[in-house]
Design a protein around this motif. Structure first.
Motif, PDB file in Angstrom:
ATOM      1  N   ARG A  10      21.186  46.454  60.622  1.00 42.50           N
ATOM      2  CA  ARG A  10      21.335  45.088  60.698  1.00 42.50           C
ATOM      3  C   ARG A  10      21.364  44.538  59.344  1.00 42.50           C
ATOM      4  N   VAL A  11      21.823  45.106  58.454  1.00 39.05           N
ATOM      5  CA  VAL A  11      21.917  44.966  57.177  1.00 39.05           C
ATOM      6  C   VAL A  11      22.605  43.319  56.667  1.00 39.05           C
ATOM      7  N   ARG A  12      23.556  43.222  57.417  1.00 34.79           N
ATOM      8  CA  ARG A  12      24.268  42.012  57.362  1.00 34.79           C
ATOM      9  C   ARG A  12      23.603  40.855  57.756  1.00 34.79           C
ATOM     10  N   GLU A  13      22.362  40.766  58.484  1.00 34.14           N
ATOM     11  CA  GLU A  13      21.491  39.721  59.040  1.00 34.14           C
ATOM     12  C   GLU A  13      20.490  39.620  57.860  1.00 34.14           C
ATOM     13  N   PHE A  14      20.487  40.144  56.831  1.00 34.94           N
ATOM     14  CA  PHE A  14      19.512  40.396  55.811  1.00 34.94           C
ATOM     15  C   PHE A  14      19.794  38.896  54.743  1.00 34.94           C
ATOM     16  N   LYS A  15      18.628  38.311  54.493  1.00 39.29           N
ATOM     17  CA  LYS A  15      18.567  37.115  53.560  1.00 39.29           C
ATOM     18  C   LYS A  15      18.528  37.855  52.005  1.00 39.29           C
ATOM     19  N   PRO A  16      18.591  37.342  51.202  1.00 37.83           N
ATOM     20  CA  PRO A  16      18.569  37.952  49.752  1.00 37.83           C
ATOM     21  C   PRO A  16      17.389  38.489  49.394  1.00 37.83           C
ATOM     22  N   GLN A  17      16.238  37.922  49.704  1.00 35.57           N
ATOM     23  CA  GLN A  17      14.818  38.634  49.608  1.00 35.57           C
ATOM     24  C   GLN A  17      14.846  39.865  50.332  1.00 35.57           C
ATOM     25  N   GLU A  18      15.339  40.018  51.613  1.00 32.30           N
ATOM     26  CA  GLU A  18      14.991  41.084  52.515  1.00 32.30           C
ATOM     27  C   GLU A  18      15.958  42.144  51.608  1.00 32.30           C
ATOM     28  N   PHE A  19      17.193  41.841  51.470  1.00 32.09           N
ATOM     29  CA  PHE A  19      17.766  42.997  50.557  1.00 32.09           C
ATOM     30  C   PHE A  19      17.148  43.501  49.438  1.00 32.09           C
ATOM     31  N   ALA A  20      16.626  42.641  48.719  1.00 28.43           N
ATOM     32  CA  ALA A  20      15.848  43.069  47.608  1.00 28.43           C
ATOM     33  C   ALA A  20      14.547  43.762  47.869  1.00 28.43           C
ATOM     34  N   ASN A  21      13.847  43.248  48.792  1.00 23.34           N
ATOM     35  CA  ASN A  21      12.665  44.075  49.163  1.00 23.34           C
ATOM     36  C   ASN A  21      12.764  45.270  49.712  1.00 23.34           C
ATOM     37  N   THR A  22      13.726  45.473  50.527  1.00 24.03           N
ATOM     38  CA  THR A  22      13.883  46.673  51.337  1.00 24.03           C
ATOM     39  C   THR A  22      14.383  47.869  50.122  1.00 24.03           C
ATOM     40  N   ALA A  23      15.235  47.282  49.336  1.00 26.39           N
ATOM     41  CA  ALA A  23      15.688  48.413  48.291  1.00 26.39           C
ATOM     42  C   ALA A  23      14.605  48.929  47.461  1.00 26.39           C
ATOM     43  N   TRP A  24      13.654  47.841  47.002  1.00 28.85           N
ATOM     44  CA  TRP A  24      12.369  47.922  46.162  1.00 28.85           C
ATOM     45  C   TRP A  24      11.633  48.743  47.023  1.00 28.85           C
ATOM     46  N   ALA A  25      11.494  48.583  48.175  1.00 25.50           N
ATOM     47  CA  ALA A  25      10.261  49.569  48.877  1.00 25.50           C
ATOM     48  C   ALA A  25      10.637  50.960  48.909  1.00 25.50           C
ATOM     49  N   PHE A  26      11.900  51.079  49.438  1.00 21.83           N
ATOM     50  CA  PHE A  26      12.257  52.279  49.367  1.00 21.83           C
ATOM     51  C   PHE A  26      12.574  53.042  48.334  1.00 21.83           C
ATOM     52  N   ALA A  27      12.789  52.397  47.133  1.00 22.39           N
ATOM     53  CA  ALA A  27      12.689  52.986  45.669  1.00 22.39           C
ATOM     54  C   ALA A  27      11.221  53.243  45.244  1.00 22.39           C
ATOM     55  N   THR A  28      10.466  52.326  45.353  1.00 23.61           N
ATOM     56  CA  THR A  28       9.100  52.644  45.065  1.00 23.61           C
ATOM     57  C   THR A  28       8.364  53.642  45.878  1.00 23.61           C
ATOM     58  N   ALA A  29       8.547  53.858  47.222  1.00 22.03           N
ATOM     59  CA  ALA A  29       7.975  54.811  48.068  1.00 22.03           C
ATOM     60  C   ALA A  29       8.729  56.166  47.691  1.00 22.03           C
ATOM     61  N   ARG A  30       9.696  56.103  46.893  1.00 21.87           N
ATOM     62  CA  ARG A  30      10.883  57.285  46.663  1.00 21.87           C
ATOM     63  C   ARG A  30      11.095  58.130  48.049  1.00 21.87           C
ATOM     64  N   ILE A  31      11.642  57.264  48.889  1.00 19.44           N
ATOM     65  CA  ILE A  31      12.091  57.732  50.068  1.00 19.44           C
ATOM     66  C   ILE A  31      13.671  57.541  50.066  1.00 19.44           C
ATOM     67  N   GLU A  32      14.451  58.994  50.095  1.00 16.92           N
ATOM     68  CA  GLU A  32      15.923  58.894  50.100  1.00 16.92           C
ATOM     69  C   GLU A  32      16.405  58.393  51.291  1.00 16.92           C
ATOM     70  N   ALA A  33      17.232  57.377  51.243  1.00 14.40           N
ATOM     71  CA  ALA A  33      17.924  56.713  52.406  1.00 14.40           C
ATOM     72  C   ALA A  33      19.279  56.501  51.947  1.00 14.40           C
ATOM     73  N   PRO A  34      20.235  57.474  51.653  1.00 15.39           N
ATOM     74  CA  PRO A  34      21.363  57.025  50.944  1.00 15.39           C
ATOM     75  C   PRO A  34      22.267  56.358  51.861  1.00 15.39           C
ATOM     76  N   GLN A  35      22.352  56.323  53.394  1.00 13.92           N
ATOM     77  CA  GLN A  35      23.174  55.413  54.109  1.00 13.92           C
ATOM     78  C   GLN A  35      22.546  53.925  53.981  1.00 13.92           C
ATOM     79  N   LEU A  36      21.329  53.908  53.984  1.00 16.62           N
ATOM     80  CA  LEU A  36      20.785  52.402  53.844  1.00 16.62           C
ATOM     81  C   LEU A  36      21.191  51.747  52.424  1.00 16.62           C
ATOM     82  N   TYR A  37      21.053  52.625  51.201  1.00 15.09           N
ATOM     83  CA  TYR A  37      21.344  52.041  50.075  1.00 15.09           C
ATOM     84  C   TYR A  37      22.864  51.743  50.178  1.00 15.09           C
ATOM     85  N   ALA A  38      23.579  52.668  50.851  1.00 16.91           N
ATOM     86  CA  ALA A  38      25.337  52.564  50.837  1.00 16.91           C
ATOM     87  C   ALA A  38      25.584  51.139  51.453  1.00 16.91           C
TER      88      ALA A  38
END
Length: 722
Positions: A10-38
């Motif tokens: 559903r990434v194309r429905e994201f608002k700018p803050q949601e792009f940033a917060n989602t990426a920040w959350a997975f990076a901070t939690a150190r969860i690998e999610a290559p498809q999400l990042y892509a």
């Protein structure tokens, strides 16, 4: 992971803050999610105009922290951000710079914009922000002098707020960027020692590395790091071990317990070391003069199979380290010798010079390597520093490798730059050309001028080697010898036995009178006679005999007594020198005997074996003597004392000596010391000798002129015939 999958769809429905917060959350939690990042990396770039500064900064930070490559996303942020950095707060500026440096993405306009915005707002930065900003610019290799100057001004008053990682990373950043900041380093040096117990191993290693790289003295800090590090080396990674050793060696800080602990830790972990770590560790222990066979053996074993991965500097540093430490490593040197020739185009001048120096110092034969260096170096000598020119010449001379084109190129390149040479480089260059028997008169003339005025800076070995070189090369240099003769006597207690020997031998060989110098040498030598090797004793005895020493027979007796204890260690040259010294002693003090008297026959036979073969010039003069009737005569007569005469009438004790070029200093009509010595001995033994200099004989046009010349020379005997 379910959330990652849902977000991706559903990434194309994201608002700018949601792009940033989602990426920040997975990076901070150190969860690998290559498809999400892509998915974010594809969807976000077209929407960046809607992103707030925090969202731009957090997105970049997240991808950098996660180690996800996102070339288009980073490029898009780098395009969008510069015009908006005025809206970024301090943390966002720091995080954005950190992200691009961590991701290894070049963004010159973005870094320039951040530097401009940050410099005037550093009061808003917290300690980590200051550190991360400096670290980012240093890591990215971006020059920002105003920014670094501003950070250097801001840090000292706030250094008490810095945590250990901030202290370490700030020092590392300024050292890496090559920015001088004495007040900043002084503040860190004051703050850090009491807190090194809180430093993790990487912080300890980075701090030591930074102060060494920046050439900042900080004895208390290094002492604290040494104490903390020695007991925690099992927590250090391989780079930390190597960098710590390198830092202490580079700073010249003695830390025996730390080096001992590193030496114990490395062998069992050497398989973890990459080429640079291996090279740096070996270099550090060699530089610090800490010789640990087990450590060097482990490095040699690991490095030998990895030399193909070493860069040129690592190859040279490894060879240099083993040579400097005096550690034999035949397989390692063989591997380097095989790997280096095909890669010399990658070698800079220092690496070329150090590689040659290392193989020469280690006494390792490497004909292909030397041949390759001899071809590669001449066209690049303008890039060589004076020390590199001197070391290259020294290496080829020491290794006994003929390289006429290389020596010719050095002889051309060096004279105009001798004011840049230090005394050791001057001495080593002269020594190298003399040892290699290469005749470059302009170079020696230039060294004469440069060396004579700088003898007060010279070490004893430099003085001795310079004199030895000029004497060996047969170069007339009265001003240089006079300057050495003035400088040396007051410093002879600093000379080692070989320096004393070489100095005396040089003055005697060059035929230079230096009564004050020769009067001072016995006092310096007598108390250290046990340190002289047999050849030193022979050279010294010969030198004093050569200059017609008549003052103190006891000094000769001491030299003779030392020499006879190990005559088997001497070749014919040394035995010949002792024969002449013994002969001088017996003529000067006939009522005394020396320890050499019991070995007279052995010494004389060795001397006779050293006689050169008759020359064509000698044969021509003998034929001419027949024509003028100076007969009968003996060609190549040997006296009872073993002295060879070119042409002699033994019954009347008259002789003709034909003096070729090797009897004179080069390019002059001045007899060298050896020729004068022999002539004096013959006179003392009752011989009348007529000398025929080669330059006078060669100037005669025909047989008639030569015959007339001989008749005139023979008149001294009163036997010339019509």
């Amino acid at each position: 992971m379910a959330l990652a999958d849902a977000c991706r769809r559903r990434v194309r429905e994201f608002k700018p803050q949601e792009f940033a917060n989602t990426a920040w959350a997975f990076a901070t939690a150190r969860i690998e999610a290559p498809q999400l990042y892509a998915a974010i990396a594809v969807a976000a770039p077209s929407r960046l105009s809607e992103f707030k500064p925090q969202e731009l900064a957090n997105t970049a930070w997240a991808f950098a922290t996660a180690g996800v490559e996102a070339t288009q996303l980073f490029a898009a942020i780098a395009d969008a951000a510069p015009s908006r950095v005025g809206e970024f707060n301090a943390q966002q500026l720091a995080n954005t710079a950190w992200a691009y440096a961590t991701a290894g993405v070049e963004a010159p306009e973005l870094f320039a914009a951040i530097a401009g915005a940050a410099s005037s707002r550093l009061g808003e930065f917290n300690p980590q922000g200051l550190t991360n900003t400096a670290w980012a610019f240093a890591t990215a290799g971006v020059a920002a002098p105003q920014l670094f100057a501003a950070i250097a001004g801001a840090v000292p008053s706030r250094v008490g707020e810095f945590n250990p990682q901030d202290l370490a990373n700030t020092a590392w950043a300024f050292a890496t960027a090559g920015v001088e900041a004495p007040q900043l380093f002084a503040a860190i040096a004051d703050a850090a020692p009491s807190r090194v117990g809180e430093f993790n191993p990487q912080n300890l290693a980075n701090t030591a590395w930074a102060f060494s790289t920046a050439s900042v003295e900080a004895p208390q800090l290094f002492a604290a790091i040494a104490g903390a590090g020695a007991s925690r080396l099992d927590e250090f990674n391989s780079q930390g071990l190597a960098n710590t050793a390198w830092a202490f060696a580079t700073a010249g800080v003695a830390a025996p317990q730390l080096f001992a602990a590193i030496a114990n830790a490395v062998p069992s972990r050497v398989g973890e070391f990459n080429p640079q770590n291996l090279a740096n560790t070996a270099w550090a222990f060699a530089t610090a003069s800490v010789k640990v066979p087990k450590l060097f053996a482990a490095i040699a074993g690991a490095a030998s199979s990895l030399v193909g991965e070493f860069n040129p500097q690592n190859l040279a540093n490894t060879a240099w380290a083993f040579a400097t430490a005096g550690v034999a490593a035949p397989q390692l040197f063989a591997a380097i010798a095989d790997a280096a020739p095909s890669r010399l185009d990658e070698f800079n001048p220092q690496v070329l010079a150090n590689t040659a120096w290392a193989f020469a110092t280690a006494g390792v034969e490497a004909p292909q390597l030397y041949a390759a260096i001899a071809v590669a170096a001449p066209s690049r000598l303008s890039e060589f520093k004076p020390q590199e020119l001197a070391n290259t010449a020294w290496a080829f001379a020491t290794a006994g490798v003929e390289a006429p084109q290389l020596f010719a190129a050095i002889a051309d390149a060096a004279p105009s730059r001798l004011d840049e040479f230090n005394p050791q480089a001057l001495a080593n260059t002269a020594w190298a050309f003399a040892t290699a028997s290469v005749e470059p008169p302009p170079l020696f003339a230039a060294i004469t001028g440069a060396g004579a005025s700088r003898l007060d800076e010279s070490k004893p070995q430099d003085l001795a080697n310079t004199a030895w070189a000029f004497a060996t090369a047969g170069v007339k240099a009265p001003q240089l010898f006079a300057a050495i003769a003035d400088a040396a006597p007051s410093r002879l207690d600093e000379f080692n036995p070989q320096d004393l020997t070489n100095t005396a031998w040089a003055f005697a060989t060059a035929g230079i009178e230096a009564p004050e110098l020769f009067a001072a040498i016995p006092g310096a030598a007598s108390s250290r006679m046990g340190e002289f090797n047999p050849q030193d004793l022979a050279n010294t005895a010969w030198a004093f005999a050569c200059v017609d020493w008549k003052i103190d027979p006891e000094f000769f007796a001491e030299l003779a007594q030392g020499a006879v204890t190990d005559l088997d260690a001497l070749g014919d040259r040394g035995l010949s020198q002792l024969h002449l010294a013994s002969l001088h002693f017996s003529l000067e003090w006939p009522n005394r005997s020396s320890a050499l008297s019991n070995h007279k026959q052995m010494l004389q036979l060795a001397y006779q074996r050293q006689d050169p073969s008759p020359s064509q010039l000698q044969r021509d003069v003998a034929t001419a003597l027949d024509r003028v009737g100076w007969t009968p005569h003996i060609f190549e007569h040997v006296t009872e004392e073993g002295l060879s005469l070119d042409i002699a009438q033994p019954d009347t004790k008259r002789a003709v000596e034909v003096d070729g070029p090797y009897h004179y200093l080069k390019g002059t009509k001045v007899e060298n010391g050896s020729t004068r010595f022999k002539s004096r001995l013959l006179r003392r033994l009752g011989w009348d000798v007529a000398h025929i200099p080669f330059f006078e004989w060669d100037a005669l046009d025909d047989e008639r002129a030569k015959d007339d010349y001989l008749r005139e020379r023979l008149q001294m005997f009163g036997t010339a015939q019509a």
